[in-house]
Write a protein that holds these residues in place. Structure first.
Motif, PDB file in Angstrom:
ATOM      1  N   UNK A   1       5.064  -5.048  -9.946  1.00 37.96           N
ATOM      2  CA  UNK A   1       4.434  -5.469 -11.202  1.00 37.96           C
ATOM      3  C   UNK A   1       4.671  -4.423 -12.286  1.00 37.96           C
ATOM      4  N   UNK A   2       4.714  -4.887 -13.511  1.00 36.77           N
ATOM      5  CA  UNK A   2       4.950  -4.000 -14.657  1.00 36.77           C
ATOM      6  C   UNK A   2       3.646  -3.338 -15.067  1.00 36.77           C
ATOM      7  N   UNK A   3       3.303  -2.262 -14.397  1.00 38.45           N
ATOM      8  CA  UNK A   3       2.119  -1.471 -14.747  1.00 38.45           C
ATOM      9  C   UNK A   3       2.530  -0.006 -14.802  1.00 38.45           C
ATOM     10  N   UNK A   4       1.865   0.753 -15.643  1.00 40.04           N
ATOM     11  CA  UNK A   4       2.082   2.185 -15.685  1.00 40.04           C
ATOM     12  C   UNK A   4       3.399   2.630 -16.294  1.00 40.04           C
TER      13      UNK A   4
ATOM     14  N   UNK B   1       0.088  -7.029  -0.746  1.00 37.28           N
ATOM     15  CA  UNK B   1       0.225  -7.796  -1.972  1.00 37.28           C
ATOM     16  C   UNK B   1       0.703  -6.893  -3.103  1.00 37.28           C
ATOM     17  N   UNK B   2       1.104  -7.524  -4.180  1.00 33.38           N
ATOM     18  CA  UNK B   2       1.622  -6.786  -5.337  1.00 33.38           C
ATOM     19  C   UNK B   2       0.460  -6.365  -6.233  1.00 33.38           C
ATOM     20  N   UNK B   3      -0.431  -5.574  -5.663  1.00 31.99           N
ATOM     21  CA  UNK B   3      -1.597  -5.117  -6.414  1.00 31.99           C
ATOM     22  C   UNK B   3      -1.199  -3.971  -7.344  1.00 31.99           C
ATOM     23  N   UNK B   4      -2.058  -3.681  -8.288  1.00 32.61           N
ATOM     24  CA  UNK B   4      -1.809  -2.571  -9.204  1.00 32.61           C
ATOM     25  C   UNK B   4      -1.733  -1.247  -8.447  1.00 32.61           C
ATOM     26  N   UNK B   5      -2.610  -1.060  -7.449  1.00 36.26           N
ATOM     27  CA  UNK B   5      -2.587   0.183  -6.664  1.00 36.26           C
ATOM     28  C   UNK B   5      -1.268   0.364  -5.943  1.00 36.26           C
ATOM     29  N   UNK B   6      -0.802  -0.675  -5.283  1.00 34.91           N
ATOM     30  CA  UNK B   6       0.475  -0.594  -4.563  1.00 34.91           C
ATOM     31  C   UNK B   6       1.605  -0.306  -5.544  1.00 34.91           C
ATOM     32  N   UNK B   7       1.593  -0.992  -6.669  1.00 34.03           N
ATOM     33  CA  UNK B   7       2.649  -0.786  -7.668  1.00 34.03           C
ATOM     34  C   UNK B   7       2.642   0.643  -8.192  1.00 34.03           C
TER      35      UNK B   7
ATOM     36  N   UNK C   1       1.467   3.357  -6.756  1.00 32.50           N
ATOM     37  CA  UNK C   1       1.912   4.280  -5.709  1.00 32.50           C
ATOM     38  C   UNK C   1       3.437   4.279  -5.586  1.00 32.50           C
ATOM     39  N   UNK C   2       4.024   3.089  -5.568  1.00 34.50           N
ATOM     40  CA  UNK C   2       5.481   3.008  -5.445  1.00 34.50           C
ATOM     41  C   UNK C   2       6.183   3.524  -6.687  1.00 34.50           C
TER      42      UNK C   2
ATOM     43  N   UNK D   1       9.345  -1.244   0.793  1.00 30.93           N
ATOM     44  CA  UNK D   1       8.566  -1.836  -0.291  1.00 30.93           C
ATOM     45  C   UNK D   1       8.194  -3.275   0.046  1.00 30.93           C
ATOM     46  N   UNK D   2       9.159  -4.040   0.515  1.00 36.25           N
ATOM     47  CA  UNK D   2       8.901  -5.441   0.847  1.00 36.25           C
ATOM     48  C   UNK D   2       7.838  -5.565   1.931  1.00 36.25           C
TER      49      UNK D   2
END
Length: 93
Positions: free
Chosen positions: A61-64, A26-32, A34-35, A18-19
């Motif tokens: 990031x706190x999304x989804x 970057x800590x984009x919404x897409x990356x978040x 997916x993880x 993850x790191x």
């Protein structure tokens, strides 16, 4: 190229993966998202524990969050639970 891992991923292996991706993308919404999805799958299949899911999710990031709960419950969330999730998302990590 990194070799494929065999067996179940450990918390430290997942954290390092993850790191590395967060450093690259970057800590984009897409990356978040997916993880979050990947970690949810590992949790559902019993490959990681809830405490590990929570610790690793805290790196993102706190999304989804509402969608993750709905996916886990396999039903729509109640308005009360939706408010509870929204409140938890406003709290600092």
């Amino acid at each position: 190229m990194t070799a494929m891992m065999t067996g179940y991923p450990t918390e430290s292996e997942l954290r390092e993966r993850m790191k590395r991706q967060l450093a690259r993308r970057g800590a984009t919404e897409n990356v978040a998202l997916l993880w979050h999805g990947y970690l949810s799958g590992l949790l559902e299949w019993g490959l990681i524990e809830l405490v590990v899911f929570d610790r690793l999710s805290s790196l993102l990031p706190k999304v989804g969050r509402k969608e993750i709960v709905e996916l886990s419950m396999d039903e729509c969330i109640s308005p009360e639970l939706e408010r509870e999730i929204e409140e938890s998302m406003r709290k600092p990590q």
